[in-house]
Each structure stands twice: as structure tokens, then as C-alpha cells.
Design a protein around this motif. Sequence first.
Motif, PDB file in Angstrom:
ATOM      1  N   TYR A  93       0.816  -1.225   0.000  1.00  0.00           N
ATOM      2  CA  TYR A  93       0.000   0.000   0.000  1.00  0.00           C
ATOM      3  C   TYR A  93       0.846   1.271   0.000  1.00  0.00           C
ATOM      4  O   TYR A  93       0.305   2.368  -0.093  1.00  0.00           O
ATOM      5  CB  TYR A  93      -0.979   0.016   1.180  1.00  0.00           C
ATOM      6  CG  TYR A  93      -0.358   0.187   2.548  1.00  0.00           C
ATOM      7  CD1 TYR A  93      -0.035   1.445   3.036  1.00  0.00           C
ATOM      8  CD2 TYR A  93      -0.116  -0.909   3.372  1.00  0.00           C
ATOM      9  CE1 TYR A  93       0.520   1.609   4.291  1.00  0.00           C
ATOM     10  CE2 TYR A  93       0.445  -0.760   4.618  1.00  0.00           C
ATOM     11  CZ  TYR A  93       0.758   0.503   5.075  1.00  0.00           C
ATOM     12  OH  TYR A  93       1.320   0.656   6.316  1.00  0.00           O
TER      13      TYR A  93
ATOM     14  N   THR B 153       2.228   3.963  -5.197  1.00  0.00           N
ATOM     15  CA  THR B 153       1.199   4.886  -5.673  1.00  0.00           C
ATOM     16  C   THR B 153       0.105   4.172  -6.463  1.00  0.00           C
ATOM     17  O   THR B 153      -1.022   4.676  -6.551  1.00  0.00           O
ATOM     18  CB  THR B 153       1.819   5.987  -6.552  1.00  0.00           C
ATOM     19  OG1 THR B 153       2.523   5.370  -7.645  1.00  0.00           O
ATOM     20  CG2 THR B 153       2.789   6.848  -5.741  1.00  0.00           C
TER      21      THR B 153
ATOM     22  N   ALA C  27      -3.901   0.763  -5.430  1.00  0.00           N
ATOM     23  CA  ALA C  27      -5.333   0.583  -5.681  1.00  0.00           C
ATOM     24  C   ALA C  27      -5.579  -0.075  -7.036  1.00  0.00           C
ATOM     25  O   ALA C  27      -6.514  -0.874  -7.191  1.00  0.00           O
ATOM     26  CB  ALA C  27      -6.057   1.918  -5.590  1.00  0.00           C
TER      27      ALA C  27
ATOM     28  N   ASP D 249      -5.110   9.600   2.556  1.00  0.00           N
ATOM     29  CA  ASP D 249      -5.609   9.375   1.202  1.00  0.00           C
ATOM     30  C   ASP D 249      -6.079   7.943   0.979  1.00  0.00           C
ATOM     31  O   ASP D 249      -6.862   7.674   0.055  1.00  0.00           O
ATOM     32  CB  ASP D 249      -4.525   9.706   0.173  1.00  0.00           C
ATOM     33  CG  ASP D 249      -4.170  11.178   0.151  1.00  0.00           C
ATOM     34  OD1 ASP D 249      -4.997  11.982   0.622  1.00  0.00           O
ATOM     35  OD2 ASP D 249      -3.064  11.514  -0.325  1.00  0.00           O
TER      36      ASP D 249
ATOM     37  N   GLU E  87     -10.012   7.534   0.851  1.00  0.00           N
ATOM     38  CA  GLU E  87     -10.700   7.836  -0.407  1.00  0.00           C
ATOM     39  C   GLU E  87     -10.392   6.796  -1.471  1.00  0.00           C
ATOM     40  O   GLU E  87     -11.265   6.416  -2.260  1.00  0.00           O
ATOM     41  CB  GLU E  87     -10.324   9.227  -0.901  1.00  0.00           C
ATOM     42  CG  GLU E  87     -11.026  10.347  -0.144  1.00  0.00           C
ATOM     43  CD  GLU E  87     -11.079  11.633  -0.947  1.00  0.00           C
ATOM     44  OE1 GLU E  87     -11.289  11.553  -2.179  1.00  0.00           O
ATOM     45  OE2 GLU E  87     -10.905  12.701  -0.338  1.00  0.00           O
ATOM     46  N   GLN E  88      -9.161   6.307  -1.497  1.00  0.00           N
ATOM     47  CA  GLN E  88      -8.823   5.265  -2.457  1.00  0.00           C
ATOM     48  C   GLN E  88      -9.633   3.999  -2.170  1.00  0.00           C
ATOM     49  O   GLN E  88     -10.068   3.308  -3.093  1.00  0.00           O
ATOM     50  CB  GLN E  88      -7.324   4.986  -2.407  1.00  0.00           C
ATOM     51  CG  GLN E  88      -6.476   6.134  -2.936  1.00  0.00           C
ATOM     52  CD  GLN E  88      -5.000   5.947  -2.644  1.00  0.00           C
ATOM     53  OE1 GLN E  88      -4.605   5.779  -1.493  1.00  0.00           O
ATOM     54  NE2 GLN E  88      -4.181   5.981  -3.682  1.00  0.00           N
TER      55      GLN E  88
ATOM     56  N   ASP F 209     -13.155   4.444  -3.461  1.00  0.00           N
ATOM     57  CA  ASP F 209     -13.203   4.275  -4.917  1.00  0.00           C
ATOM     58  C   ASP F 209     -13.155   2.805  -5.326  1.00  0.00           C
ATOM     59  O   ASP F 209     -13.595   2.451  -6.425  1.00  0.00           O
ATOM     60  CB  ASP F 209     -12.048   5.022  -5.570  1.00  0.00           C
ATOM     61  CG  ASP F 209     -12.204   6.531  -5.500  1.00  0.00           C
ATOM     62  OD1 ASP F 209     -13.357   6.997  -5.350  1.00  0.00           O
ATOM     63  OD2 ASP F 209     -11.183   7.247  -5.582  1.00  0.00           O
TER      64      ASP F 209
END
Length: 331
Positions: free
Chosen positions: A194, A197, A200, A222, A225-226, A229
Amino acid sequence: MRVMQFDRYGGPEVLVAADVARPEPGAGAVRIRAEAISVGYAQTQMRRDVFPAPMWRPVFPVVLGGDVVGRVTAVGDGVTGVRIGDRVGAFTLHGAYAEEVVVDATTLVPVPEALDAAEAAVLPGTGLIAGGVLRTALLRKGDTVLVHAAAGGIGHLAVQLAKAAGAGLVVATAGSASKRDFARSLGADVAVDYTRTDWADEVRSATGGRGVDVVLESIGGDVVEQGLDLLAPGGRLVFFGSSAAELAVPTVPLMKLIGLRYVTGFALSAWRGSRPDEYRDVLDDLTSRLLDGRLRSTVHARLSLTAAAEAHELVESRAHPGRVVLVPGLD
């Protein structure tokens, strides 16, 4: 009685030994002679004054909390169902780094004699959090589950419990190759770094582009939010920690939820108080799995109580799989 305490925020070196009076339990409390005390990342955040939870209200000198396993040595007024000599576990926000600990009797869990104390220290807190977040996520058989920090104290249990609950695919994240190997050894089907970059994208690829049904989120920043998504329609994200973002607790943009995505939070105290039957069911399941070996409680290091600073250094290095445990009397 020996305790490890600090009177200022800072690095591990602020943890120092002190001799204090033996605590006496008040009404509704018991005193436990500790056999094992778990050291979690949250306690290192408390020591640095970056712990984001509102219930943390320290008064110097601070003796940190944690999961404790030991034997009852005194019982306060009004306490029923527990006697001196009983082997129990408890989770407390304060006072755990000590030879004897006073805790609220309502938080006690029974600890079978057959269990190793350090391995059983997952029962009062860490294991219940792992099981509780999965229950809160409404995990269904065949679901795809993303477990962050999957080699950590909570994560390595969550991986196993998700598989046991019938998850179709468990995707684990961890920051080193050895930790990813460890997660796979516990049953993770896919392990992702993780810190990359494109982590995800790797998760999305592993699910054939569909995304995941459940995200167990304890990183913050962050990554939240990842994770949103990555949720497939009907997917659920359970937020229960902020180990990376610390005081910068993330917010959730409502537009991220329009794709039929759900977000909830988890705290052990709230869950125990509001869903006691579910709490007891998870506790019974954890205990049974530890006893017959279906759940692996990995203890990376057992250190003496007076080596609390070393334990914090080890936890903050994020280099170890499993848990770090203090054992009073080891030195």
C-alpha cells in the motif's frame, strides 16, 4: 508496585520505570496481576500526543493502556461473577503498563487456563476489534474483503477471520515483502504494497475490475478515499483507526457514496455496549478458535515490563508481523 509511565510527550525514551502504591479497586472494578500486556500502535500515538480518539484524556504521569491478561487479586464492591484467582483479560485506555492493573469489571473476558498468556492477550481487545469490524461490515459468504495493515496486531487476525467467515477473496495490504508473505501464510489470496502509488490499481486488477465488497480501514489519509473508490456497488467501508494520518482524521466526500457505497465507524466500547449479544458471540468464537488452533495469534516479541521503550521502538518501526507483548517478571 512497578509501572512504566511518562510525564511528557515524546519518543520512546520518555517511558520510565516508577514504583507506585498498589491500586485498590473501587466499586464495580477489579484488580488484575498482569501476565501479559499487549503494545499496540495506538499506544505509541498516545505517547506522542497524536492519538485521534476523543475518549483519550490523559493526566500526567501517564501509564498507558492496552490488552491485559492476568489473575484477579482484588474485587471491588458490587462486582459479581468474578472471584480472586480467576484468570481474565481486559482492555483499558489507562494503567496497563503495570504489574497490577485496575479495570472496569464489565469489560472482563474469561481466559482459559490452557491458553498462553501472550497469545491470549488478543481476546480482550485486538481480537474483538478484528471480529467486530467484520460483523459491522456485514460480511457475506463470497464477499471480497480488503484488509489494510494485514500483518499487524489486528490485521493478521482479521485476515484469518474473514476467510473463516466465508470471504471469497481476501486482499491484504502490507508495507514490506516479508509482511506480505506473512499475510499470505494466514490465508490472504492477494497481498499488495500500500506504499506504492498504484496499489489501488493492483487491488482493482485482482478483482477483475469489479472492486471489493468490504474495506477494513485503519490507515487514514488518502488511503480512505482510495478505498472508497474501490468499493463495488453495495460495498461497505469500516473505519476504525488512523495510523498514518494520525490527528488528520479523514473526511468522506458524499459524492463518493453515490455509487451505492456505505461507510461506518467502529469502536470497541460502542459495539460492546450497543450489541452485547454480538460481542459475546464473537468472544466465544475467538476463544474457541484459539483453543483448537484455528486462529493463529502471532507474538513477534515478548519483552519485560521495563523494556516498554524498546517495545515502542519495535512497534513504531513497523518491521514486525503480529504483536509485541510485555511480560511482567520476565527480567
